[in-house]
Design a protein around this motif. Structure first.
Motif, mmCIF file in Angstrom:
data_model
loop_
_atom_site.group_PDB
_atom_site.id
_atom_site.type_symbol
_atom_site.label_atom_id
_atom_site.label_comp_id
_atom_site.label_asym_id
_atom_site.label_seq_id
_atom_site.Cartn_x
_atom_site.Cartn_y
_atom_site.Cartn_z
ATOM 1 N N ALA A 266 -12.874 7.689 40.471
ATOM 2 C CA ALA A 266 -11.944 6.707 39.926
ATOM 3 C C ALA A 266 -12.574 5.801 38.871
ATOM 4 O O ALA A 266 -11.983 4.790 38.489
ATOM 5 C CB ALA A 266 -11.381 5.860 41.065
ATOM 6 N N GLU B 222 -4.122 11.591 29.383
ATOM 7 C CA GLU B 222 -4.141 12.324 30.650
ATOM 8 C C GLU B 222 -5.373 11.963 31.469
ATOM 9 O O GLU B 222 -5.288 11.721 32.674
ATOM 10 C CB GLU B 222 -4.114 13.832 30.383
ATOM 11 C CG GLU B 222 -4.103 14.677 31.646
ATOM 12 C CD GLU B 222 -4.065 16.169 31.353
ATOM 13 O OE1 GLU B 222 -4.309 16.958 32.288
ATOM 14 O OE2 GLU B 222 -3.798 16.544 30.199
ATOM 15 N N LYS B 223 -6.547 11.901 30.807
ATOM 16 C CA LYS B 223 -7.779 11.562 31.521
ATOM 17 C C LYS B 223 -7.753 10.118 32.004
ATOM 18 O O LYS B 223 -8.188 9.815 33.116
ATOM 19 C CB LYS B 223 -8.992 11.805 30.620
ATOM 20 C CG LYS B 223 -9.266 13.274 30.349
ATOM 21 C CD LYS B 223 -10.508 13.453 29.503
ATOM 22 C CE LYS B 223 -10.795 14.924 29.250
ATOM 23 N NZ LYS B 223 -11.995 15.120 28.407
ATOM 24 N N THR B 224 -7.234 9.229 31.167
ATOM 25 C CA THR B 224 -7.142 7.829 31.564
ATOM 26 C C THR B 224 -6.221 7.669 32.770
ATOM 27 O O THR B 224 -6.527 6.930 33.710
ATOM 28 C CB THR B 224 -6.610 6.973 30.398
ATOM 29 O OG1 THR B 224 -7.426 7.193 29.246
ATOM 30 C CG2 THR B 224 -6.634 5.494 30.741
ATOM 31 N N GLN C 131 -5.556 9.861 35.070
ATOM 32 C CA GLN C 131 -6.206 10.397 36.273
ATOM 33 C C GLN C 131 -7.117 9.363 36.906
ATOM 34 O O GLN C 131 -7.096 9.154 38.128
ATOM 35 C CB GLN C 131 -6.996 11.663 35.916
ATOM 36 C CG GLN C 131 -6.130 12.872 35.617
ATOM 37 C CD GLN C 131 -6.951 14.049 35.116
ATOM 38 O OE1 GLN C 131 -8.148 13.929 34.830
ATOM 39 N NE2 GLN C 131 -6.307 15.201 34.997
ATOM 40 N N LEU C 132 -7.936 8.703 36.081
ATOM 41 C CA LEU C 132 -8.832 7.667 36.603
ATOM 42 C C LEU C 132 -8.044 6.497 37.167
ATOM 43 O O LEU C 132 -8.355 5.987 38.252
ATOM 44 C CB LEU C 132 -9.776 7.176 35.497
ATOM 45 C CG LEU C 132 -11.218 7.669 35.584
ATOM 46 C CD1 LEU C 132 -11.287 9.167 35.331
ATOM 47 C CD2 LEU C 132 -12.098 6.927 34.578
ATOM 48 N N HIS D 78 -4.996 6.383 38.333
ATOM 49 C CA HIS D 78 -4.290 6.734 39.565
ATOM 50 C C HIS D 78 -5.259 6.755 40.753
ATOM 51 O O HIS D 78 -4.957 6.220 41.834
ATOM 52 C CB HIS D 78 -3.617 8.095 39.422
ATOM 53 C CG HIS D 78 -2.885 8.544 40.653
ATOM 54 N ND1 HIS D 78 -1.651 8.045 41.005
ATOM 55 C CD2 HIS D 78 -3.232 9.420 41.644
ATOM 56 C CE1 HIS D 78 -1.262 8.599 42.141
ATOM 57 N NE2 HIS D 78 -2.203 9.434 42.556
ATOM 58 N N ALA D 79 -6.418 7.372 40.561
ATOM 59 C CA ALA D 79 -7.413 7.420 41.632
ATOM 60 C C ALA D 79 -7.899 6.016 41.980
ATOM 61 O O ALA D 79 -8.103 5.682 43.158
ATOM 62 C CB ALA D 79 -8.589 8.300 41.214
#
Length: 217
Positions: free
Chosen positions: A161, A182-184, A186-187, A189-190
């Motif tokens: 995260a 998309e990568k941002t 993902q981080l 959300h985690a």
């Protein structure tokens, strides 16, 4: 599990909406509570990341407000168009670095920037709690010097995260990589999952304590 939750930092919603409107669709990242000594590395990171996004805006919130004018001068010497918040209420289209020299809480800037570098974590100068950032949806980058928040950083790292960087030369490529929404996401959300995990347990305990106190009265 009963785990400590993320602090929720305040924000003036009028300020947030006005600044967000001024920035528009420009990509943004934040250097939070960073020092004058970090200017060179942060300037280099802005140069590297700007190769991918030429309209990239860096928001720089100094660790000590009194150093804001010195930081602005140093960043100008690196060739950037720099604006001070006290002089310009919002960044203009040509502003490359926006230095915050006013009293707003960091909660405002965490909400504005989808990517945040925590100042002081590469040089050991002391840092903010990474949970502050993660709880407000900004992807967090930091170096190895995260005392006294090692446990929070470890929880974020274990969940994928956050991004741990080892040197200033890693900062620019990591910011550049996270310009992908998309990568941002993902981080972010985690990170939200980690920082909110203990909230329901805490709320249940607080409700039970309140009920018992009312019964005793």
């Amino acid at each position: 599990a009963m785990e400590d939750c993320a602090p929720t930092m305040p924000c003036n919603e009028t300020d947030r909406s006005e600044i967000a409107a001024a920035i528009g669709t420009r990509p943004v990242w934040l250097a939070a509570a960073a020092s004058l000594d970090e200017c060179k590395g942060i300037a280099r990171a802005q140069q590297v990341a700007s190769r991918r996004a030429h309209r990239l805006l860096l928001i720089f919130v100094p660790k000590h407000q009194v150093m804001a004018s010195h930081i602005a001068g140093e960043l100008r010497r690196h060739g950037f168009n720099v604006a001070l918040r006290s002089s310009e209420p919002e960044p203009s289209e040509i502003t490359q670095v926006y230095v915050v020299d006013t009293e707003e809480e960091l909660g405002l800037w965490y909400r504005i920037a989808p990517i945040t570098y925590l100042g002081g974590t590469l040089d050991g100068g002391g840092c903010r709690d990474p949970f502050e950032v993660a709880a407000l949806g900004s992807a967090v980058l930091y170096g190895p010097q995260v005392a006294p928040f090692q446990r929070h950083a470890a929880r974020l790292n274990a969940a994928g995260a956050s991004r741990l960087i080892r040197s200033t030369s890693d900062l620019g490529p990591n910011v550049e990589s996270l310009l992908s929404s998309e990568k941002t996401a993902q981080l972010a959300h985690a990170a939200w999952d980690v920082t909110s995990r203990g909230a329901s347990v805490t709320n249940r305990i607080a409700a039970f304590i309140q009920l018992r106190l009312e019964e005793l009265v």
